[in-house]
Design a protein around this motif. Structure first.
Motif, mmCIF file in Angstrom:
data_model
loop_
_atom_site.group_PDB
_atom_site.id
_atom_site.type_symbol
_atom_site.label_atom_id
_atom_site.label_comp_id
_atom_site.label_asym_id
_atom_site.label_seq_id
_atom_site.Cartn_x
_atom_site.Cartn_y
_atom_site.Cartn_z
ATOM 1 N N TYR A 36 29.347 30.840 94.519
ATOM 2 C CA TYR A 36 28.807 29.741 95.298
ATOM 3 C C TYR A 36 28.476 28.580 94.361
ATOM 4 N N GLN A 38 25.987 25.002 94.171
ATOM 5 C CA GLN A 38 24.843 24.352 94.806
ATOM 6 C C GLN A 38 24.529 23.032 94.140
ATOM 7 N N SER A 41 19.161 19.535 96.333
ATOM 8 C CA SER A 41 18.743 19.240 97.709
ATOM 9 C C SER A 41 19.743 19.701 98.761
ATOM 10 N N GLN A 42 20.608 20.635 98.400
ATOM 11 C CA GLN A 42 21.539 21.204 99.374
ATOM 12 C C GLN A 42 21.502 22.717 99.275
ATOM 13 N N GLY A 43 22.018 23.369 100.300
ATOM 14 C CA GLY A 43 22.155 24.811 100.241
ATOM 15 C C GLY A 43 23.406 25.196 99.467
ATOM 16 N N PRO A 44 23.474 26.445 99.002
ATOM 17 C CA PRO A 44 24.682 26.896 98.308
ATOM 18 C C PRO A 44 25.916 26.770 99.195
ATOM 19 N N PHE A 46 29.955 28.171 99.580
ATOM 20 C CA PHE A 46 30.958 29.150 99.177
ATOM 21 C C PHE A 46 32.119 28.458 98.460
ATOM 22 N N TYR A 87 26.767 30.071 91.160
ATOM 23 C CA TYR A 87 26.222 31.423 91.262
ATOM 24 C C TYR A 87 27.348 32.434 91.436
ATOM 25 N N PHE A 102 21.244 36.275 94.814
ATOM 26 C CA PHE A 102 21.499 35.179 93.886
ATOM 27 C C PHE A 102 20.714 35.396 92.611
ATOM 28 N N LYS A 104 20.164 33.616 88.535
ATOM 29 C CA LYS A 104 19.697 32.311 88.050
ATOM 30 C C LYS A 104 20.802 31.251 88.097
#
Lengths: 112, 114
Positions: A36, A38, A41-44, A46, A87, A102, A104
């Protein structure tokens, strides 16, 4: 539960190919490898998933050796917009939480 | 296709107050997940719905957190009463049943507890 180990951070320059390696020594037979991305300020989001050998899509390639104890995400000709956290996740594809842990992540910084 | 929508994007409340976060998954996605990232920490799994049923809630920190998914559509995550350590970003994600861990995440709801 397979544990993954990735570099904490990496720097590169625009136009170069970037390879991020993830170690997962305890990967199980039914486990897949999922990456993933990221942005702040956003989500992960794919990127790619694979089980063995090589997988390629319009964004990246994923190289998995025969022993599957590691995998390498390859980003061709990176640009500044590829600066993000990447990630590596390992788990079966049943949709359960085990496959969606997830760590680090790797902070990739692309410079001009 | 609309993505995963979360509301509010940011909420600031005082310790002891209640906050309810909402997630609208992609239509047709039976799997719905809640995650949380506390400042400086990793993204942590909270729970997983399959349709309206809780499949796995092993990540819920304590009984101050209550998640629901009415009718298997949208989901809410209520924190009552909120504590300082609940501050962080709460992510919702959804996927198709059998979606092979390919999740679509929302932008997250940032919670600040003062």
């Amino acid at each position: 539960l397979a544990k993954t180990t990735q570099p904490i951070s990496m720097d590169s320059y625009e136009g170069q190919e970037v390879n991020i390696t993830c170690s997962h020594n305890n990967i199980a037979t039914n486990d897949y490898i999922t990456w993933y991305q990221q942005f702040p300020s956003q989500g992960p989001r794919f990127i790619i998933q694979g089980y063995k050998t090589k997988v390629t899509n319009e964004v990246a390639s994923l190289f998995i050796p025969a022993d599957r104890k590691s995998s390498t995400l390859s980003l061709p000709r990176v640009s500044l917009s590829d600066t993000a956290v990447y990630y590596c996740l390992v788990g079966d594809r049943g949709g359960g939480a085990d496959g969606l842990t997830f760590g680090k992540g790797t902070h990739l910084i692309i410079q001009p | 296709e609309a993505g995963v929508t979360q509301f509010p994007s940011h909420s600031v409340i005082e310790k002891g107050q209640t906050v309810t976060l909402r997630c609208d998954p992609i239509s047709g996605h039976d799997n719905l997940y809640w995650y949380r990232r506390v400042m400086g920490k990793e993204i942590k799994f909270l729970l997983h719905f399959v349709k309206e049923s809780k499949q796995d809630e092993s990540g819920m920190p304590n009984n101050r957190f209550l998640a629901e998914r009415t009718g298997g559509t949208y989901s809410t995550l209520k924190v009552q009463p909120a504590e300082l350590e609940d501050s962080g970003v709460y992510f919702c994600a959804s996927s198709l049943l059998g979606g092979a861990n390919v999740l679509t995440f929302g932008a997250g709801s940032r919670l600040t507890v003062l």
